[in-house]
Structure formats: C-alpha cells, structure tokens
Scaffold this motif. Structure first.
Motif, mmCIF file in Angstrom:
data_model
loop_
_atom_site.group_PDB
_atom_site.id
_atom_site.type_symbol
_atom_site.label_atom_id
_atom_site.label_comp_id
_atom_site.label_asym_id
_atom_site.label_seq_id
_atom_site.Cartn_x
_atom_site.Cartn_y
_atom_site.Cartn_z
ATOM 1 N N GLU A 187 0.872 -1.179 0.070
ATOM 2 C CA GLU A 187 -0.032 -0.086 -0.092
ATOM 3 C C GLU A 187 0.925 1.301 -0.061
ATOM 4 N N VAL A 188 2.002 1.282 0.722
ATOM 5 C CA VAL A 188 2.846 2.343 1.045
ATOM 6 C C VAL A 188 3.441 2.621 -0.747
ATOM 7 N N ALA A 189 3.836 1.479 -1.146
ATOM 8 C CA ALA A 189 4.567 1.526 -2.567
ATOM 9 C C ALA A 189 3.601 2.261 -3.534
ATOM 10 N N ILE A 190 2.476 1.769 -3.606
ATOM 11 C CA ILE A 190 1.370 2.557 -4.430
ATOM 12 C C ILE A 190 1.161 3.766 -4.220
ATOM 13 N N GLU A 225 13.898 4.340 -12.097
ATOM 14 C CA GLU A 225 13.749 5.335 -11.449
ATOM 15 C C GLU A 225 12.577 4.832 -10.132
ATOM 16 N N ILE A 226 11.822 3.923 -10.693
ATOM 17 C CA ILE A 226 10.819 3.590 -9.689
ATOM 18 C C ILE A 226 11.282 2.587 -8.900
ATOM 19 N N THR A 227 12.105 1.777 -9.347
ATOM 20 C CA THR A 227 13.061 0.650 -8.411
ATOM 21 C C THR A 227 13.781 1.316 -7.243
ATOM 22 N N ASN A 228 14.648 2.414 -7.634
ATOM 23 C CA ASN A 228 15.276 3.388 -6.942
ATOM 24 C C ASN A 228 14.722 3.967 -5.808
ATOM 25 N N THR A 229 13.162 4.315 -6.199
ATOM 26 C CA THR A 229 12.296 4.976 -5.506
ATOM 27 C C THR A 229 11.894 4.371 -4.276
ATOM 28 N N LEU A 230 11.262 2.989 -4.554
ATOM 29 C CA LEU A 230 10.885 1.892 -3.924
ATOM 30 C C LEU A 230 11.976 1.587 -2.867
ATOM 31 N N ASN A 231 13.193 1.334 -3.287
ATOM 32 C CA ASN A 231 14.138 0.994 -2.442
ATOM 33 C C ASN A 231 14.782 2.236 -1.378
ATOM 34 N N THR A 232 14.115 3.289 -1.392
ATOM 35 C CA THR A 232 14.603 4.266 -0.762
ATOM 36 C C THR A 232 13.475 4.816 0.010
ATOM 37 N N ILE A 233 12.467 4.350 0.169
ATOM 38 C CA ILE A 233 11.235 4.808 0.789
ATOM 39 C C ILE A 233 11.600 5.127 2.248
ATOM 40 N N ASP A 234 10.976 5.968 2.857
ATOM 41 C CA ASP A 234 11.166 6.482 4.267
ATOM 42 C C ASP A 234 9.870 5.933 5.062
ATOM 43 N N TYR A 235 10.088 4.883 5.626
ATOM 44 C CA TYR A 235 8.829 4.142 6.018
ATOM 45 C C TYR A 235 8.189 4.807 7.759
ATOM 46 N N GLU A 236 9.176 5.706 8.111
ATOM 47 C CA GLU A 236 8.871 6.346 9.505
ATOM 48 C C GLU A 236 7.479 6.964 9.491
#
Length: 261
Positions: A187-190, A225-236
């Motif tokens: 859900e966060v990724a979407i 770009e999308i893969t890099n974005t998902l790999n650097t998500i700030d989950y806090e």
C-alpha cells in the motif's frame, strides 16, 4: 501458463513494469523478531537460503558459497543444499512440525523427505535463528493479553478464541503481523508511486508485487527510477520507525506479463 501470460499485454503504446519485494516476509520477520543472524544476512546482503543450506550441512558460509558458485550453472550437491535451505526458510517462518514439513516438501516442492529429516530441518532453522521462535512465543502471549495482534501501520486483527483450537489462533497471532506488514508495504509503494509519477498508471497488485503501465518509450528509464524510489522509501511517516535493514525491490519490464515473470 507462459503462453497465457504472453497474451496479457499492456495497452497499445504502453509498457509494463513489475516491482517485486525481495524476500519480503523473511526481511519483515528479521525486523520483527530482531534475530541477529537474520538481520546480519539482510544488512550485509548475504544469501539467506545459502546461509541456511550451510547450516544444514554444518559448513562455513563463505566456503559453502564458493562451492555453490562453482556449481550454479551445472547443478550439484551445493545447489541442492541451497534449495533445501530455501524450502526450510519458506516453510519454517511461521512454525511447522517435522511431519508437516515432510508433507509440504512432497506436495508443494516435489521433494521426498522422511519425517525425521523434516524434524532435523525444523530444529536447524530454530537453532540458527533463535529470535524467530522467541517472536512466536512473545507475540502469542501479547495477543492473548490484548485480544488482538497488530502489524506495522496499526492494522489490528482481533483474536478471541483460545480454546481447543488455540493452535489456529496462535498461528494467526504469529502470521498477521508479518503478512499484514507485507500488505502495508504494498500500500505504501502504491501511494508513493502515485504521488511521484503521474505518468505511471497502476495496473494491479499480486502477492508482494505491483504492476504499472507507462509510455513504452520511457519504460526502461522509469523502471530504474521507480525501483530506486521503492528501495529508498522512508517508512517512518507510515510506521513510526525506520526499518533496521533494507526492504528492497526487484523489477522487470516489457510489454506482456510473460516478459516480467
């Protein structure tokens, strides 16, 4: 099945991007349980299945990997032991007995093993990653006390039946925090992709993967770009803490679902 996936195409002029969470439930179990060995594996980008395979035969990890890489293309003993490590990891995350593991190996993986071998693999997993069975105990105790179990993001699952079928309730208490966090990750990724990439169009989600359409001329660039974005998500902002290990994604792109499988 491959032929059917080849018929499922992106709309004309569009490309398809799949982003698949890498080892999602094992990584989430490592975070939730705090097991130091599992955390080190994912923090140092080691091979989880090979680590368990090395533990099964009592070999040093580096030596195991050296032998494994020599056999990767041709197959052999160490390739088989890594596969056995994979079977063990995927089966033992949420509790399983030796008999059930031997049955699962046969029905789901076409692998025959005795019940004794199943027990050995279960014991190896619990000995190698002791934080995981400790998580089982603590989360069941907490669920009994609170009447629910909870995953990252605050989603709760009420559990009130602790009678003769307590094993089922205990399993729910153990599984939900991990699998619920996996759903929350998706859900966060979407949400993150929707906010950042208006040119990307959500298609569907399946298990731990999301699928998106985009202009075919930009599919490779957006894939990176999308893969890099998902790999650097700030989950806090979503979970209230920063995961102690990477929650990484793998990707593939093309024009059909066969291309990204």
């Amino acid at each position: 099945a491959k032929d059917v996936r080849g018929l499922l195409r992106a709309p004309q002029g569009m490309g398809l991007i799949e982003n698949d969470a890498s080892g999602q439930e094992s990584r989430l179990m490592a975070i939730r349980s705090g097991d130091p060995t599992m955390l080190k594996i994912f923090r140092d980008d080691l091979n989880f299945h090979s680590m368990t395979g090395a533990g099964i035969i009592g070999m040093d990890y580096d030596e195991f990997m050296s032998n494994y890489h020599e056999q990767t293309d041709s197959g052999g003993y160490y390739v088989e032991q890594r596969q056995l490590g994979k079977l063990t990891n995927l089966s033992c995350n949420y509790r399983i007995g030796g008999k059930a593991l031997s049955q699962k190996a046969f029905t789901q993986y076409d692998t025959y093993m005795t019940e004794e071998t199943g027990r050995f693999l279960v014991n190896t997993f619990q000995r190698q990653y002791p934080g995981v069975p400790e998580y089982w105990k603590s989360t069941v105790k907490e669920a009994r006390t609170l009447g629910y179990t909870e995953c990252y993001g605050g989603r709760r699952y009420k559990i009130s039946e602790w009678g003769s079928d307590s094993w089922i309730s205990e399993s729910s208490a153990i599984n939900f925090p991990i699998q619920g966090a996996g759903a929350a990750m998706k859900e966060v990724a979407i949400a993150v992709l929707f906010a950042k990439y208006p040119e990307v169009h959500f298609c569907l989600d399946l298990h731990d993967a999301t699928f998106n359409f985009c202009n075919i001329d930009h599919v490779e660039e957006l894939d990176r770009e999308i893969t890099n974005t998902l790999n650097t998500i700030d989950y806090e902002p979503f979970w209230g803490f920063k995961p102690s290990i990477p929650l990484s994604y793998e990707s593939a792109s093309g024009t059909t679902f066969k291309d990204v499988k």
